[in-house]
Scaffold this motif. Structure first.
Motif, PDB file in Angstrom:
ATOM      1  N   SER A  98       0.845  -1.202   0.000  1.00  0.00           N
ATOM      2  CA  SER A  98       0.000   0.000   0.000  1.00  0.00           C
ATOM      3  C   SER A  98       0.874   1.243   0.000  1.00  0.00           C
ATOM      4  O   SER A  98       0.570   2.213  -0.691  1.00  0.00           O
ATOM      5  CB  SER A  98      -0.903   0.005   1.226  1.00  0.00           C
ATOM      6  N   GLU A 120      -9.561  -1.851   2.004  1.00  0.00           N
ATOM      7  CA  GLU A 120      -9.125  -2.385   3.300  1.00  0.00           C
ATOM      8  C   GLU A 120      -9.132  -1.326   4.393  1.00  0.00           C
ATOM      9  O   GLU A 120      -9.278  -1.649   5.559  1.00  0.00           O
ATOM     10  CB  GLU A 120      -7.700  -2.943   3.173  1.00  0.00           C
ATOM     11  N   ASP A 166      -6.736  -1.647  -3.935  1.00  0.00           N
ATOM     12  CA  ASP A 166      -6.044  -2.311  -2.817  1.00  0.00           C
ATOM     13  C   ASP A 166      -7.071  -2.966  -1.906  1.00  0.00           C
ATOM     14  O   ASP A 166      -7.757  -2.293  -1.174  1.00  0.00           O
ATOM     15  CB  ASP A 166      -5.246  -1.218  -2.068  1.00  0.00           C
TER      16      ASP A 166
END
Ligand code: TYD
Ligand code: MG
Length: 451
Positions: A98, A120, A166
């Motif tokens: 990330s 997330e 992500d």
């Protein structure tokens, strides 16, 4: 009436079967089958004609790459991000996937919009992270979203130059009746995202989790669907990170990018050799340096050995960063050819800096490190040692010798112990470094250790 075609897919290797099974016959994993419902579209219209192009007529431009603004990243991608390509980034949790992608949003050389969609983290967590790495850019938009359709729509409407999702295991399409992270969801979400990206000319980065074996979780199919697969590697205890490409439709898979994790995100390591050798103790026995070949780059690594008498009948052999079986073999060769009594000694081998070696060119360096620790004699600290060791104790040739010697010269080493057969190929370095050719283990140890 059309029948629903249900079948089962192994989540580990992608094997398909009509009946559920407990154990996969191809990858031998237990309890990995998941049911998949195939959605069939009834075809009514006429099949259209295929368009055929001659090579000369195809328009393409080299300028369709944009720089990521990170030299190391560009190198791995083969010279920048290809517009409209899809790049899968895998790696262990907490390795920095990330972080690097958020940094890419900051530095990518484009004036068009950039989207970073996290499934997330909440938007405030994202904001915090962005602040930490100093992300300040007008054309970067952040979002926290898990719905694949919403993400695809955002990509189609905004037509960003770069978009990051992500991660693929946490996005979810309500059209598919299974939980997020299942084979079916991953497969379909990827397909939808890839289509959206190709249509709007967006370069799409997808983050993928890895299984405990280190493969990207979900079907192998995922890796086939994308243009480029990158893995982010590193030891948990070390700040050293390597970005490696395992598949690249637009460049070589030989390249690595080297990064270091710091307080303010990842920084590029332009001279990895100096980084790897930082803090090296040259006054102790049992350490040897060699130039390792990683794609088109060379980096210096230090191999350390600790050999001490054991009280057990079975001596301990531990290796980290290097194949343990290889070390067992090398120690057997040493015992047979040099008369060292290693059978009643424990041996611990370590590659400093958390790097993993999978080259046989490091055999001789490991042998000398073991011998150095066993005898309590320092290895020559201005010398690099390169060579493959055969079972009869012979030293065999190694590829890329000129690159390795060049790096040794650059890092200020004065001597190099290399296989005799390779000496001719590096004759042009004779004025800059002493080259010592060796053809057997005993001789190599003798010339490498200080008197
Ligand atoms: P992250 O990018 O969240 O990893 P991934 O997405 O691969 O799971 O990285 C998290 C780790 O990186 C975490 O352990 C903290 C560390 N880190 C730093 O050391 N410095 C930083 O500036 C940032 C953003 C993270
Ligand atoms: Mg993450």
């Amino acid at each position: 009436m059309a029948k629903n075609n249900n079948y089962f897919v192994c989540t580990s290797c992608g094997y398909e079967t009509v009946k559920w099974m407990g154990k996969c016959p191809t990858c031998q994993e237990w309890n990995t089958f998941e049911e998949v419902t195939e959605v069939k579209n009834a075809k009514t219209e006429k099949v259209r004609e295929m368009k055929l192009d001659a090579v000369e007529d195809i328009n393409y431009s080299e300028s369709s790459r944009i720089s990521s603004g990170l030299l190391e990243m560009d190198r791995v991608l083969g010279g920048g991000i290809v517009s409209g390509s899809v790049i899968l980034v895998g790696g262990d949790p907490g390795i920095g996937k990330s972080t690097i992608l958020l940094q890419l949003c900051q530095y990518a050389k484009t004036e068009s919009s950039i989207l970073y969609i996290s499934a997330e983290e909440s938007i405030s967590q994202l904001g915090l992270r962005a602040k930490r790495i100093g992300l300040k850019r007008k054309n970067v938009k952040l979002a926290s979203e898990t719905d694949t359709e919403v993400i695809c729509q955002a990509i189609t409407n905004n037509k960003p130059a770069v978009a990051v999702v992500d991660s693929i295991q946490t996005v979810y399409s309500s059209q598919i009746a299974s939980i997020a992270g299942s084979v079916n969801q991953i497969k379909n979400s990827t397909l939808m995202l890839v289509n959206a990206a190709k249509q709007s000319g967006t370069s799409l980065f997808i983050v993928g989790h890895v299984t405990k074996e280190g493969n990207i979780a979900g079907p192998k199919l995922l890796e086939h669907m994308v243009d480029t697969v990158l893995y982010f590697e590193g030891e948990s205890g070390s700040s050293f990170r390597i970005l490696r490409s395992v598949k690249n439709r637009f460049g070589s898979t030989n390249e690595i990018g080297v990064f270091e994790m710091s307080q303010t995100g990842l920084s590029q390591v332009i001279n990895p050799s100096a980084f790897m050798l930082e803090g090296r103790n040259i006054n102790a026995p049992g350490t040897v340096v060699l130039p390792l070949l990683e794609g088109s780059r060379t980096l210096m690594v230090e191999i350390q050995a600790l050999v001490c008498p054991t009280n057990f009948t079975m001596p301990r052999r531990m290796a980290s960063g290097i194949d343990q079986y290889r070390i067992n073999m090398l120690m057997a060769v040493m015992e047979k050819n040099t008369g060292m009594k290693l059978y009643n000694h424990d041996a611990y081998i370590n590659v400093a800096g958390g790097i993993k070696i999978n080259e046989t060119a490091c055999d001789l360096a490991a042998v000398v490190a073991i011998a150095s620790s066993y005898k309590g004699k320092k290895a020559d600290n201005e010398c690099v040692i390169i060579g493959e060791v055969g079972l009869t104790g012979e030293i065999r040739s190694v590829n890329g010798m000129d690159k390795r010697i060049n790096e040794a010269v650059k890092m200020g080493y004065k001597r190099a112990v290399i296989p005799k057969v390779n000496v001719k190929s590096v004759n042009n370095f004779k004025d800059q470094i002493d080259i010592i050719g060796v053809s057997d283990v005993a001789h190599a140890i003798e010339v490498s250790l200080q008197k």
